[in-house]
Design an enzyme around this catalytic site. Structure first.
Site, PDB file in Angstrom:
ATOM      1  N   GLU A 346       0.979  -0.852  -0.004  1.00 54.39           N
ATOM      2  CA  GLU A 346       0.570  -0.114  -0.055  1.00 54.39           C
ATOM      3  C   GLU A 346       1.071   1.154  -0.141  1.00 54.39           C
ATOM      4  OE1 GLU A 346      -3.347  -1.620   2.601  1.00 54.39           O
ATOM      5  OE2 GLU A 346      -2.413  -0.667   3.818  1.00 54.39           O
TER       6      GLU A 346
HETATM    7  C1  TNX Z   1      -4.444  -4.000   5.125  1.00 56.12           C
HETATM    8  S1  TNX Z   1      -2.416  -6.404   4.707  1.00 56.12           S
HETATM    9  C2  TNX Z   1      -2.755  -3.688   4.957  1.00 56.12           C
HETATM   10  C3  TNX Z   1      -2.888  -3.135   6.318  1.00 56.12           C
HETATM   11  C4  TNX Z   1      -4.053  -3.387   7.005  1.00 56.12           C
HETATM   12  C5  TNX Z   1      -5.013  -4.558   6.715  1.00 56.12           C
HETATM   13  C6  TNX Z   1      -6.695  -4.217   7.872  1.00 56.12           C
HETATM   14  C7  TNX Z   1      -2.349  -5.077   4.355  1.00 56.12           C
HETATM   15  C8  TNX Z   1      -0.029  -5.601   3.322  1.00 56.12           C
HETATM   16  N1  TNX Z   1      -2.093  -4.095   4.161  1.00 56.12           N
HETATM   17  O1  TNX Z   1      -2.233  -2.646   6.339  1.00 56.12           O
HETATM   18  O2  TNX Z   1      -3.616  -3.679   8.266  1.00 56.12           O
HETATM   19  O3  TNX Z   1      -5.223  -4.783   5.726  1.00 56.12           O
HETATM   20  O4  TNX Z   1      -7.272  -5.692   7.650  1.00 56.12           O
END
Ligand code: TNX
Length: 532
Positions: A346
């Site tokens: 992300e």
């Molecule tokens: C996505 S999964 C994220 C996390 C969040 C999560 C909550 C991922 C690699 N990144 O930063 O905590 O969703 O479900």
């Protein structure tokens, strides 16, 4: 309620009540009628039973230090409930009676972690190629004994196990769970309990998400502000916390004794706000970033909201690579196992043309310090070394780019494998952006067929992440973990053809007493007939 249950006096009362309610229990004689989770590869019964007594000796077949430690683990596990302090002895010959732990199986089928348990009326033998295999067999033995074996106070019970043979080994070599200790901080004691809970289910990887926007939770001596400043708070603004290097090493040691590898994750280049407020020189303009998000911080403390992907370390500043080098060096030095996770998820405000050279370079840093890199699936946009692992959570396309570069994949598909997803719209904790994951949905899928392009051969294993935006204490962890983690453990360990929802839901229902005695605050899904 659960905290109370963890109190010894209350335990005595509860256990007495449980035993009274189940009085005339018959001695088990049919080993095929077991409630083992994860289900073993094969079981055959011989119709009698083995009984543990205060005189039972535990024999080991060699002076191997790891095996002696495993024998000690068994002895300590059995002691509180039985009141027995079983004697340990090493022997060069197979004994006539007692419990015999043997690492000279030389049986290829069993691999590094498999075991064969032969239960006869006088002798219970666990044979494996390694101490890890014997340890897995001991987890099976715990579940074959009456549920009261998990009590931490003495119980008067008949400690019997049906006779027969179990041959068992894992489907995947990588069977893990992840705990996010950044969004909310969890103590060393909580992490140890988590390790115990997953070790009992034959998992062998504990991934710690140590850094994020809301807190930097691992002491780095060369960059002290990361924790002095960057660990002060957590989601909601409460007091944060961090692990000193001694704490971390204590966790690693505890995990190692349970054949669990700790995977430390330092999430970069985004998810780094706690680092950016601790060392503004990691930002391109040298200042604490001004971010346009919900609950945007108004001071120089870490972020206390739950948005993601809004910040980035400055990928073209040399100091950033010095920072990564120092962090990886210190983390590598206290992590005996091969992998360091560098996140990579992300990174919404890091342009791809910056993200790719950043990961190419930080991967080299990990390799230089003698470790291999893991990243969330986005990292496959970079030029990966084939030794790196891609953790699939969201994008098949990314994962396939990793596979094309020769990397193996850890499967953590969010809509099936995320422990922080709510069970349903009424559940107390969790999010639902990927899905609701009730107990049957959590069980009914197969990592090797979830995406037709990601094949069994590409998959090193499975990991079940627990993100901590909505949870603050151990009871909350247990509510999201249990019972789903038990089905997840079966997905990771048992061969696909041995798994079925009908069998699993029955075995799970029969675990109610065991869960209760362990003080586990599980979610009592109405899809299961809980047999207390
Ligand atoms: C996505 S999964 C994220 C996390 C969040 C999560 C909550 C991922 C690699 N990144 O930063 O905590 O969703 O479900």
């Amino acid at each position: 309620m659960t905290n109370l249950l963890k109190h010894p006096t209350v335990q005595v009362l509860t256990i007495t009540a449980l035993i009274w309610s189940s009085c005339a229990k018959k001695t088990p004689t049919d080993l095929t009628k077991n409630d083992l989770i994860p289900a073993p590869v094969s079981v055959s019964a011989t119709g009698a039973s083995f009984e543990l007594s205060s005189k039972t000796m535990i024999y080991v077949d060699s002076e191997n230090a790891a095996l002696s430690q495993v024998a000690g683990f068994l002895r300590e596990k059995l002691a509180p409930a039985t009141g027995y302090e079983l004697a340990l002895e090493s022997t060069s010959e197979k004994p006539q009676k007692g419990i015999y732990l043997d690492i000279s199986a030389q049986n290829k089928t069993l691999g590094d972690e498999g075991y064969e348990m032969v239960i006869e009326e006088d002798l219970l033998t666990i044979s494996a190629n390694s101490p890890a295999g014997v340890f897995m067999g001991i987890q099976t033995l715990r579940q074959l004994l009456p549920a009261e074996i998990e009590s931490n106070v003495k119980v008067d019970a008949e400690w019997t196990v049906a006779t027969g043979t179990i041959t068992d080994y894992p489907e995947y070599p990588w069977r893990g769970s992840m705990l996010d200790v950044s969004r909310h901080f969890f103590s060393v004691e909580d992490v140890k309990r988590y390790i115990d809970l997953i070790a009992g289910l034959k998992m062998n990887v504990m991934h710690l998400h140590l850094t994020d926007d809301q807190g930097w939770r691992i002491e780095i001596k060369s960059w002290p502000n990361l924790t002095a400043h960057g660990a002060k708070t957590q989601v909601g603004g409460g007091e944060g916390g961090f692990y000193t290097q001694e704490d971390y090493q204590d966790i690693v040691q505890y995990a190692t004794e349970r054949f669990i590898t700790i995977i430390p994750e330092i999430d970069l280049p985004s998810h780094s706000y706690a680092a950016l407020v601790s060392y503004p020189e990691l930002n391109c303009d040298g200042k604490i970033p001004v971010v346009d998000i919900d609950d945007a911080p108004e001071n120089d403390l870490p972020y206390t909201g739950t948005e993601v992907g809004f910040c980035t370390v400055c990928t073209d500043k040399e100091i950033v690579y010095q920072f990564v080098d120092d962090v990886v060096r210190e983390v590598a030095a206290m992590t005996p196992t091969p992998y360091i996770h560098l996140g990579g998820d992300e990174s919404h405000v890091t342009p791809l043309e910056d993200y790719v050279p950043f990961f190419n370079r930080v991967q080299q840093i990990v390799l230089k310090h003698g470790k291999k890199m893991i990243g969330w699936d986005e990292v496959a946009n970079a030029q990966l070394d084939p030794s790196s692992l891609v953790q699939y959570w969201n994008e098949t396309e990314n994962t396939l780019m990793g596979i094309a570069q020769g990397t193996k994949v850890i499967m953590s598909p969010a809509h099936k494998a995320y422990l922080d997803m709510q069970y349903d719209s009424t559940s107390q904790f969790g999010l639902n952006w990927a899905a609701y994951i009730p107990v049957d949905t959590a069980y009914n899928w197969d990592p090797a067929t979830i995406d037709p392009e990601i094949k069994r051969d590409h998959i090193i294993g499975v990991e079940f992440p627990l993100w901590a935006e909505t949870i603050e204490k151990m009871d909350d962890i247990e509510y999201l973990l249990f019972p789903r983690i038990m089905g997840y453990a079966e997905i990771a360990w048992s061969p696909a053809e041995k798994r079925s929802w009908d069998s699993y839901k029955f075995r799970l229902g029969n675990q109610a007493r065991r869960l209760k005695i362990q003080g586990i605050d599980y979610y009592p899904s109405s899809k299961i007939q809980w047999q207390e």
